[in-house]
Design a protein around this motif. Structure first.
Motif, PDB file in Angstrom:
ATOM      1  N   UNK A  76      33.673 -10.731  10.808  1.00 24.97           N
ATOM      2  CA  UNK A  76      32.905 -10.289   9.633  1.00 24.97           C
ATOM      3  C   UNK A  76      32.515  -8.824   9.772  1.00 24.97           C
ATOM      4  N   UNK A  77      32.077  -8.428  10.974  1.00 23.39           N
ATOM      5  CA  UNK A  77      31.663  -7.033  11.178  1.00 23.39           C
ATOM      6  C   UNK A  77      32.862  -6.102  10.977  1.00 23.39           C
ATOM      7  N   UNK A  78      34.018  -6.504  11.529  1.00 25.38           N
ATOM      8  CA  UNK A  78      35.215  -5.690  11.345  1.00 25.38           C
ATOM      9  C   UNK A  78      35.575  -5.564   9.870  1.00 25.38           C
ATOM     10  N   UNK A  79      35.379  -6.661   9.131  1.00 26.66           N
ATOM     11  CA  UNK A  79      35.691  -6.621   7.699  1.00 26.66           C
ATOM     12  C   UNK A  79      34.762  -5.659   6.975  1.00 26.66           C
ATOM     13  N   UNK A  80      33.478  -5.685   7.344  1.00 24.17           N
ATOM     14  CA  UNK A  80      32.533  -4.751   6.707  1.00 24.17           C
ATOM     15  C   UNK A  80      32.990  -3.316   6.952  1.00 24.17           C
ATOM     16  N   UNK A  81      33.317  -3.014   8.214  1.00 25.01           N
ATOM     17  CA  UNK A  81      33.741  -1.652   8.527  1.00 25.01           C
ATOM     18  C   UNK A  81      35.007  -1.275   7.782  1.00 25.01           C
TER      19      UNK A  81
ATOM     20  N   UNK B  60      19.664  -4.519   9.406  1.00 29.62           N
ATOM     21  CA  UNK B  60      19.982  -3.554  10.457  1.00 29.62           C
ATOM     22  C   UNK B  60      21.249  -2.772  10.135  1.00 29.62           C
ATOM     23  N   UNK B  61      22.287  -3.496   9.681  1.00 28.15           N
ATOM     24  CA  UNK B  61      23.547  -2.816   9.345  1.00 28.15           C
ATOM     25  C   UNK B  61      23.331  -1.848   8.193  1.00 28.15           C
ATOM     26  N   UNK B  62      22.594  -2.329   7.161  1.00 26.39           N
ATOM     27  CA  UNK B  62      22.388  -1.463   5.993  1.00 26.39           C
ATOM     28  C   UNK B  62      21.547  -0.246   6.349  1.00 26.39           C
TER      29      UNK B  62
ATOM     30  N   UNK C  45      29.591   0.463  16.099  1.00 23.20           N
ATOM     31  CA  UNK C  45      30.883   1.101  15.850  1.00 23.20           C
ATOM     32  C   UNK C  45      31.126   1.306  14.357  1.00 23.20           C
ATOM     33  N   UNK C  46      30.849   0.273  13.551  1.00 26.11           N
ATOM     34  CA  UNK C  46      31.156   0.433  12.121  1.00 26.11           C
ATOM     35  C   UNK C  46      30.142   1.314  11.426  1.00 26.11           C
ATOM     36  N   UNK C  47      29.007   1.619  12.079  1.00 25.53           N
ATOM     37  CA  UNK C  47      28.038   2.487  11.418  1.00 25.53           C
ATOM     38  C   UNK C  47      28.003   3.885  12.021  1.00 25.53           C
TER      39      UNK C  47
ATOM     40  N   UNK D  86      30.130   9.527  13.938  1.00 23.69           N
ATOM     41  CA  UNK D  86      31.070  10.338  14.701  1.00 23.69           C
ATOM     42  C   UNK D  86      32.186   9.421  15.194  1.00 23.69           C
ATOM     43  N   UNK D  87      33.445   9.680  14.826  1.00 23.53           N
ATOM     44  CA  UNK D  87      34.522   8.767  15.236  1.00 23.53           C
ATOM     45  C   UNK D  87      34.691   8.658  16.746  1.00 23.53           C
ATOM     46  N   UNK D  88      34.264   9.683  17.492  1.00 21.65           N
ATOM     47  CA  UNK D  88      34.351   9.577  18.948  1.00 21.65           C
ATOM     48  C   UNK D  88      33.433   8.471  19.452  1.00 21.65           C
ATOM     49  N   UNK D  89      32.193   8.428  18.915  1.00 19.02           N
ATOM     50  CA  UNK D  89      31.279   7.356  19.303  1.00 19.02           C
ATOM     51  C   UNK D  89      31.825   6.005  18.870  1.00 19.02           C
ATOM     52  N   UNK D  90      32.449   5.975  17.673  1.00 22.78           N
ATOM     53  CA  UNK D  90      33.007   4.709  17.203  1.00 22.78           C
ATOM     54  C   UNK D  90      34.050   4.186  18.187  1.00 22.78           C
ATOM     55  N   UNK D  91      34.915   5.086  18.676  1.00 17.89           N
ATOM     56  CA  UNK D  91      35.938   4.648  19.632  1.00 17.89           C
ATOM     57  C   UNK D  91      35.287   4.170  20.929  1.00 17.89           C
TER      58      UNK D  91
END
Lengths: 159, 300
Positions: free
Chosen positions: A32-37, B27-29, B88-90, B93-98
């Motif tokens: 689900x998290x991957x889908x959100x991203x 939290x995500x939002x 990662x999805x939030x 910076x793409x470096x932090x995401x990786x």
């Protein structure tokens, strides 16, 4: 090998053991998290990573199902999934390179030609200004020597 | 029981999980970039909400492993995996995401280990170590040239997406917890069948293959077919067995995830698929080389 205790529900049916149920939910949550991203972010490289995250969730579920069934098929399937994920990542990175070559940007909203005709075009922001470096003024080397002459290209770009 | 009563019972029985998921959603939002470029609101509140939500969701299952160390490892790995996935999805910076993706992958490998899959855990670490390094190279090569890009500071409509994904998560969780007995625990097959077959095979092969013990020997196909027929007959005598791939089933001596069991499954039941997977890798390799830009064409 001992069989983990089963959870008997009120209706008397045999259910998945609660520990494995927990792991299955962790897998579903990763998906689900991957889908959100994947659906919200705009960086092409981040989209690839989110796809891989969804595949992780699926792998975890497959492994858990295999453990529940006392069967190696779940893990064999996951190995195939890993293979396909590697192919997908390689092709996706090659595509990202090609798209970056055309647009000089990783914004996925630049590629909206295939949208539905009645859906409005997503707004594309103007190229963002380069953020000021936090290091202040960076010293540069003094230019020296002659400008290098531009070499003629051997091949013309194909039409 | 009517539909609304069932729904009420479902909501009441899973109230802890629902509240936890709501906290996680907030939290995500909180951490997700908005639709316009705005300064970050600070990670700490979102991180606290996410941690509480994940912990509550896991607590709501009310389950513990018999082994304390397994329990501790499960909590560590699943919390790190889910929180790092959220970060990662939030990440702006793409470096932090990786980096967070690498952490989430490592934790998932720990969970593989807990689910009797040590080989898979090692394979995933090896494959994704390369993948993450290549991703880093791409990020450094492509994304960081122009500084902080606008498309990294903004995201699409987050609220409906997050809501839809969590509805999916809740539905999957409820359906899995109400799973029918067919996908529930199956005991390992007694390997008297296979041992008997291997013992007779060992007697047959004793003259031709000195030093090859019966347990080390891979049985030829006709023997396996005979075993399968015997298993089918035994299953028919006892109860119907839905599993037909005999080589993939774990036995008492080779439990799930053992190297030998996994190898027998891959190179026995799925030999053709293994060959196909190799072909697909080759084709993907050719495709990537064809798609990737070339220097003569003015690329890069």
């Amino acid at each position: 090998m001992e069989v983990s205790p089963m959870l008997d529900a009120a209706d008397g049916l045999v259910r998945i053991p609660a520990e494995d149920l927990r792991t299955l939910v962790v897998g579903a949550a990763l998906f689900a998290i991957g889908a959100i991203g994947f659906l919200t972010r705009r960086n092409l490289i981040l989209l690839i990573l989110c796809g891989e995250l969804m595949l992780h969730g699926v792998s975890l579920s497959l492994v858990t199902f295999g453990k529940l069934q006392n069967n190696n098929e779940g893990q064999a399937f996951t190995i195939f999934l890993l293979t396909i994920a590697a192919c997908e990542a390689g092709l996706a990175l090659a595509l990202v390179l090609a798209l970056y070559r055309s647009a000089r940007s990783l914004d996925v909203r630049l590629w909206t030609e295939l949208r539905e005709a009645d859906v409005a075009l997503a707004p594309i922001d103007a190229p963002a200004a380069v953020a000021a470096s936090s290091y202040g003024e960076i010293p540069k080397l003094t230019p020296a020597g002659a400008e290098p002459a531009e070499l003629p290209r051997r091949n013309k770009p194909r039409k | 029981m009517s539909g609304s009563e069932q729904l009420t019972a479902l909501l009441q029985n899973n109230s802890v999980a629902i509240v936890s998921m709501a906290l996680w959603i907030f939290g995500i939002l909180w951490m997700m970039p908005g639709r316009k470029v705005t300064p970050s609101r600070g990670v700490i509140p979102g991180l606290v909400l996410t941690l509480t939500g994940v912990a509550g969701l896991l607590l709501s299952f009310n389950a513990v492993y018999a082994d304390v160390s397994e329990e501790v490892m499960f909590w560590a790995f699943s919390i790190i995996a889910l929180v790092c996935a959220t970060l990662m999805i939030t990440a702006r910076n793409p470096v932090y995401a990786a980096l967070f993706f690498a952490l989430a992958t490592l934790s998932t490998c720990g969970l593989f280990m807990l689910q009797n899959a040590p080989f898979l855990a090692a394979a995933t670490v090896i494959v994704y170590a390369g993948a993450v390094i290549v991703t880093f190279l791409f990020v450094i090569m492509l994304a960081q040239q122009s500084g902080a890009a606008g498309y990294d500071q903004t995201a699409g409509r987050a609220a409906p997406t997050v809501l839809a994904s969590f509805v999916l998560l809740g539905t999957v969780s409820v359906l899995v917890s109400m799973a029918p007995p067919e996908i529930s625990t199956v005991p390992p097959v007694d390997d008297s069948l296979r041992l008997a077959g291997a013992a007779t095979a060992g007697e047959d092969a004793a003259g031709t293959a000195p030093g090859g013990g019966a347990s080390m020997r891979i049985a030829p196909v006709d023997e396996l077919l005979a075993q399968e027929a015997a298993a089918a007959a035994a299953a028919e005598a006892n109860k119907p067995e839905p599993v037909v791939n005999l080589l993939s089933r774990a036995t008492v001596s080779h439990p799930v995830g053992s190297m030998k069991g996994l190898g027998r499954s891959l190179f026995g039941d799925y030999l053709f698929a293994v060959e196909l997977a190799g072909t697909i890798l080759l084709i993907a390799c050719i495709g990537a080389i064809a798609i990737a830009p070339r220097r003569e064409e003015g690329a890069l």
